[in-house]
Scaffold this motif. Structure first.
Motif, PDB file in Angstrom:
ATOM      1  N   ILE A  25       0.837  -1.194   0.000  1.00 13.59           N
ATOM      2  CA  ILE A  25       0.000   0.000   0.000  1.00 13.59           C
ATOM      3  C   ILE A  25       0.877   1.251   0.000  1.00 13.59           C
ATOM      4  N   TYR A  26       1.904   1.208   0.820  1.00 15.12           N
ATOM      5  CA  TYR A  26       2.775   2.357   1.015  1.00 15.12           C
ATOM      6  C   TYR A  26       3.478   2.780  -0.270  1.00 15.12           C
ATOM      7  N   MET A  27       3.966   1.759  -1.033  1.00 17.87           N
ATOM      8  CA  MET A  27       4.760   2.057  -2.227  1.00 17.87           C
ATOM      9  C   MET A  27       4.004   2.902  -3.238  1.00 17.87           C
ATOM     10  N   GLY A  28       2.765   2.502  -3.496  1.00 17.46           N
ATOM     11  CA  GLY A  28       1.993   3.193  -4.528  1.00 17.46           C
ATOM     12  C   GLY A  28       1.857   4.670  -4.227  1.00 17.46           C
ATOM     13  N   VAL A  29       1.608   4.985  -2.961  1.00 15.10           N
ATOM     14  CA  VAL A  29       1.393   6.374  -2.565  1.00 15.10           C
ATOM     15  C   VAL A  29       2.679   7.171  -2.662  1.00 15.10           C
ATOM     16  N   VAL A  30       3.778   6.560  -2.194  1.00 19.07           N
ATOM     17  CA  VAL A  30       5.060   7.253  -2.220  1.00 19.07           C
ATOM     18  C   VAL A  30       5.416   7.612  -3.654  1.00 19.07           C
ATOM     19  N   LEU A  31       5.004   6.784  -4.580  1.00 19.43           N
ATOM     20  CA  LEU A  31       5.299   7.028  -5.986  1.00 19.43           C
ATOM     21  C   LEU A  31       4.345   8.078  -6.566  1.00 19.43           C
ATOM     22  N   TYR A  32       3.067   7.957  -6.213  1.00 18.90           N
ATOM     23  CA  TYR A  32       2.038   8.780  -6.867  1.00 18.90           C
ATOM     24  C   TYR A  32       1.959  10.196  -6.302  1.00 18.90           C
ATOM     25  N   ALA A  33       2.069  10.324  -4.979  1.00 17.88           N
ATOM     26  CA  ALA A  33       1.850  11.621  -4.336  1.00 17.88           C
ATOM     27  C   ALA A  33       2.752  12.745  -4.864  1.00 17.88           C
ATOM     28  N   PRO A  34       4.102  12.541  -4.904  1.00 18.86           N
ATOM     29  CA  PRO A  34       4.930  13.651  -5.391  1.00 18.86           C
ATOM     30  C   PRO A  34       4.656  13.974  -6.852  1.00 18.86           C
ATOM     31  N   ALA A  35       4.373  12.938  -7.657  1.00 23.01           N
ATOM     32  CA  ALA A  35       4.117  13.177  -9.080  1.00 23.01           C
ATOM     33  C   ALA A  35       2.861  14.025  -9.252  1.00 23.01           C
ATOM     34  N   LEU A  36       1.870  13.782  -8.394  1.00 28.65           N
ATOM     35  CA  LEU A  36       0.613  14.518  -8.474  1.00 28.65           C
ATOM     36  C   LEU A  36       0.838  15.996  -8.141  1.00 28.65           C
ATOM     37  N   ALA A  37       1.592  16.246  -7.055  1.00 28.42           N
ATOM     38  CA  ALA A  37       1.858  17.623  -6.647  1.00 28.42           C
ATOM     39  C   ALA A  37       2.642  18.346  -7.748  1.00 28.42           C
ATOM     40  N   LEU A  38       3.623  17.645  -8.300  1.00 33.40           N
ATOM     41  CA  LEU A  38       4.471  18.218  -9.340  1.00 33.40           C
ATOM     42  C   LEU A  38       3.627  18.574 -10.556  1.00 33.40           C
ATOM     43  N   ASN A  39       2.723  17.667 -10.900  1.00 38.61           N
ATOM     44  CA  ASN A  39       1.860  17.869 -12.060  1.00 38.61           C
ATOM     45  C   ASN A  39       0.985  19.102 -11.867  1.00 38.61           C
ATOM     46  N   ALA A  40       0.450  19.273 -10.642  1.00 36.46           N
ATOM     47  CA  ALA A  40      -0.442  20.399 -10.380  1.00 36.46           C
ATOM     48  C   ALA A  40       0.289  21.737 -10.484  1.00 36.46           C
ATOM     49  N   VAL A  41       1.539  21.778 -10.012  1.00 38.48           N
ATOM     50  CA  VAL A  41       2.240  23.060  -9.961  1.00 38.48           C
ATOM     51  C   VAL A  41       2.963  23.379 -11.271  1.00 38.48           C
ATOM     52  N   THR A  42       3.565  22.380 -11.898  1.00 40.74           N
ATOM     53  CA  THR A  42       4.411  22.682 -13.065  1.00 40.74           C
ATOM     54  C   THR A  42       3.879  22.112 -14.367  1.00 40.74           C
ATOM     55  N   GLY A  43       2.787  21.331 -14.294  1.00 36.77           N
ATOM     56  CA  GLY A  43       2.291  20.723 -15.527  1.00 36.77           C
ATOM     57  C   GLY A  43       3.195  19.593 -16.013  1.00 36.77           C
ATOM     58  N   PHE A  44       4.112  19.139 -15.143  1.00 38.16           N
ATOM     59  CA  PHE A  44       4.995  18.003 -15.469  1.00 38.16           C
ATOM     60  C   PHE A  44       4.106  16.789 -15.690  1.00 38.16           C
ATOM     61  N   ASP A  45       4.347  16.050 -16.764  1.00 34.62           N
ATOM     62  CA  ASP A  45       3.465  14.935 -17.115  1.00 34.62           C
ATOM     63  C   ASP A  45       3.340  13.926 -15.968  1.00 34.62           C
ATOM     64  N   LEU A  46       2.108  13.748 -15.472  1.00 36.85           N
ATOM     65  CA  LEU A  46       1.865  12.910 -14.288  1.00 36.85           C
ATOM     66  C   LEU A  46       2.329  11.472 -14.491  1.00 36.85           C
ATOM     67  N   TRP A  47       1.765  10.795 -15.488  1.00 42.59           N
ATOM     68  CA  TRP A  47       2.098   9.379 -15.653  1.00 42.59           C
ATOM     69  C   TRP A  47       3.490   9.186 -16.228  1.00 42.59           C
ATOM     70  N   GLY A  48       3.982  10.213 -16.923  1.00 45.92           N
ATOM     71  CA  GLY A  48       5.371  10.160 -17.399  1.00 45.92           C
ATOM     72  C   GLY A  48       6.309  10.031 -16.215  1.00 45.92           C
TER      73      GLY A  48
END
Length: 637
Positions: free
Chosen positions: A140-163
């Motif tokens: 459970i922990y792994m998925g969140v650690v991977l997804y959470a920063p990417a989501l924040a990054l995507n919201a602020v900089t438009g960095f491709d989320l799934w990329g």
């Protein structure tokens, strides 16, 4: 609410981010094709037990310094002031106890998995329970650690989320599956350096723009962000000296004492002494990490004051605020935003690579090897690599799930942070209380988990129903079992007006999250002891020598011998080695099919040789501070 402002990356930033991934993969491939080429499980999972103190300690640090933590601590300080800094006090005991209690016991038993200990001390059922709980928590922990920063990054900089998610997930899976624990530890070292560099850059540039560190401190003081010593003993207060300094110790023990990802690091050290040293080296590093996070929060406050980008609607959640601040500070400095993002993703990479490796180890040692005792070394190594790869893919699937489920998931995650407490309780029960029996251990663990889930779900429902008005729960407010990540939960607890003091069950639900670990591990120990006494305590002759740490014998020094005998406090570690036959120890090692002894080793009474040709001094320490003689002397082959 204003529109979320996006600031974009330059080419230089993308290049720096790509370099991080390439370097990490490079280190992995280097270890895949050099040295022993990862041909044995001992090398793949335990780094041949050949690591020295410095890489191990930096790796210990990096494992639980996740991306969520890098985003969490500064926003905590920005919102509530420096009270959180007192967490540093808990690091003293939180690292001394593992160094002198847990490491000696685990190291001398020559284990591969921490859960092997549970079988030596109790039985196979307890081991399987511990293993399954851990796998559940980590996946459970792994998925969140991977997804959470990417989501924040995507919201602020438009960095491709799934990329971002795929790039990290796949690179990490690649170097973990090919390079084994050595690659994981050395990439951790590299990633720790990147993390320090990224955070330092932000603080230096941010402080100079705000007019120097003295000016930052002055503004924070004026804004009431510099907290004094809060000695309020109330356990419902979120952060006081006691919740952070005492409750934090249990959080640290659950992390640095019994978590497989960390235990595996200790066991990969060359000697027991190096393992203990690595624990000592982590201490100043932890303090530096805490300082960096706190200073960043203060610099943020000096820049924005009470006018946070969150209130202005530039960002939608606390974790995005830190990223917004970084992009704002580095607006005219190309390359530096890329460095910070690299720092953020280093946090995520080091955490998930450790998760993959420890999951592969646990699955292999605890669930597969006992059923296939005759598996060849080559086959076992291939299977371990396959497992690391499989967990990598499971992690990507979990990240995908995290994206679909939204806020229902937060409830789930805040609970997984609580699994660490009951597991800590289980190990303490075995290590300190000789009369605890297997039935007590299982019932204790189940009760502890039930208690954790009950409080977790209860407090979540209470918050959702609006008993504690606060901002909505958002993507990365996950109080996972990461010592700094827990800071992020703070965002859930902002109350607008001072509510009346809760009573009864509500008081239990409002328990400060820093006490969760202590409360749940205490539940396990108490229930376990009660059940053990009712169902017939463990007899001294049934104990495997070396599995009990003689703390009770020392504490109850004033009791006459015969009472101690009755309470089973004269444990094998207290006695002279000559008084105890090593038979049960050897039997246990044989059954659990650990890598410690080869069947062809001729075992003579009192000397068993580890298969790896262990360090001649590794098994026996007779320092006055620790007069615990180990029964099986290890002589180099």
């Amino acid at each position: 609410m204003g529109e979320v402002v996006q600031m974009h990356f330059t080419t230089v930033d993308y290049v720096i981010f790509a370099l991080l991934l390439v370097a990490s993969a490079g280190i992995g491939l280097f270890y895949a094709f050099s040295g022993g080429r990862q041909r044995t499980t001992q090398e793949f999972l335990m780094a041949d037990r050949s690591m020295s103190c410095l890489p191990v300690s930096l790796s210990l640090l990096a494992t639980f310094q996740s991306a969520v933590a890098i985003l969490g601590a500064p926003s905590e300080i920005y919102a509530f002031g420096t009270q959180y800094w007192f967490l540093g006090v808990s690091y003293f005991l939180g690292l001394l106890i593992p160094a002198h209690v847990f490491i000696p016991v685990f190291y001398r038993l020559r284990l591969s998995s921490a859960y092997e200990y549970l079988e030596l001390r109790f039985n196979k059922t307890v081991r399987i329970c511990g293993t399954v709980t851990f796998i559940f928590q980590m996946v459970i922990y792994m998925g969140v650690v991977l997804y959470a920063p990417a989501l924040a990054l995507n919201a602020v900089t438009g960095f491709d989320l799934w990329g971002a998610v795929l790039a990290m997930g796949l690179v990490c899976t690649l170097y973990t599956a090919m390079g084994g624990l050595k690659a994981v530890i050395w990439t951790d070292v590299f990633q720790t350096v990147v993390m320090f560099a990224g955070q330092l850059a932000v603080i230096v540039v941010g402080a100079s723009q705000a007019g120097g560190i003295a000016e930052v401190w002055r503004k924070a003081k004026e804004g009431n962000r510099i907290a004094g010593l809060d000695l309020n003993p109330d356990p419902l207060e979120r952060h006081t000296f006691w919740t952070l300094g005492v409750g934090g110790v249990f959080l640290m023990l659950a992390l640095y004492g019994v978590n497989q990802a960390q235990v595996q690091r200790y066991l990969s050290s060359r000697t027991e002494k190096e393992a203990v040293m690595s624990c000592y080296v982590v201490f100043p590093c932890q303090q530096v990490v805490l300082c960096l996070g706190c200073l960043m929060g203060l610099v943020m406050f000096a820049r924005y004051g009470e006018d946070s980008p969150l209130d202005k609607g530039y960002v939608t959640s606390n974790d995005q605020m830190v990223l917004y601040f970084v992009m704002d500070v580095f607006r005219d400095l190309p390359g530096l935003p890329g460095l910070f993002v690299a720092c953020l993703f280093s946090g995520a990479l080091s955490t998930i690579s450790s998760a993959f490796n420890s999951l592969a180890t646990v699955t292999m040692e605890d669930l597969i090897k006992p059923h296939f005792p005759n598996m060849t070394e080559a086959k076992a190594t291939l299977l371990s690599k396959g497992l690391a790869l499989a967990y990598g893919l499971v992690c990507l699937a979990m990240a995908y799930l995290a994206s679909i489920m939204g806020s229902v998931l937060q409830a789930a995650f805040s609970i997984f942070g609580m699994v660490g407490g009951p597991l800590l309780g289980l190990f303490c029960l075995g290590m300190f209380f000789p009369w605890a029996n297997p039935t007590g251990a299982v019932v204790g663990l189940v009760t502890g988990l039930a208690m954790a889930f009950w409080i977790g779900i209860g407090s979540f429902v209470m918050r959702m129903s609006g008993a504690a008005p606060g901002p909505p729960v958002n993507a990365t407010d996950l109080p996972l079992f990461d010592n700094l990540t827990t800071a992020v939960m703070s965002t859930l607890a902002i109350t607008t007006a001072a509510p009346p003091r809760p009573s009864g069950v509500e008081a239990l639900y409002s328990l400060s999250y820093m006490w969760y670990s202590a409360h749940n591990s205490a539940t396990v120990v108490l229930v376990g002891l009660l059940v053990s006494l009712i169902t017939g305590p463990m007899k001294e002759k049934d104990l495997t020598p070396g599995t009990v740490f003689p703390v009770l014998g020392t504490l109850l020094f004033f009791l006459p011998e015969r009472y101690k005998e009755k309470m089973c406090c004269v444990t094998p570690l207290d006695r002279k080695p000559s008084e105890i036959s090593t038979q049960p120890y050897r039997m246990a090692k044989k059954d659990s099919n650990g890598a410690a002894y080869c069947s062809k080793d001729k075992e003579t009474e009192g000397s068993g040789a580890p298969a790896g040709g262990g360090d001649p001094d590794a098994g026996v320490t007779t320092s006055p501070s620790q007069a615990t003689h180990h029964t099986v002397q290890e002589t180099a082959l």
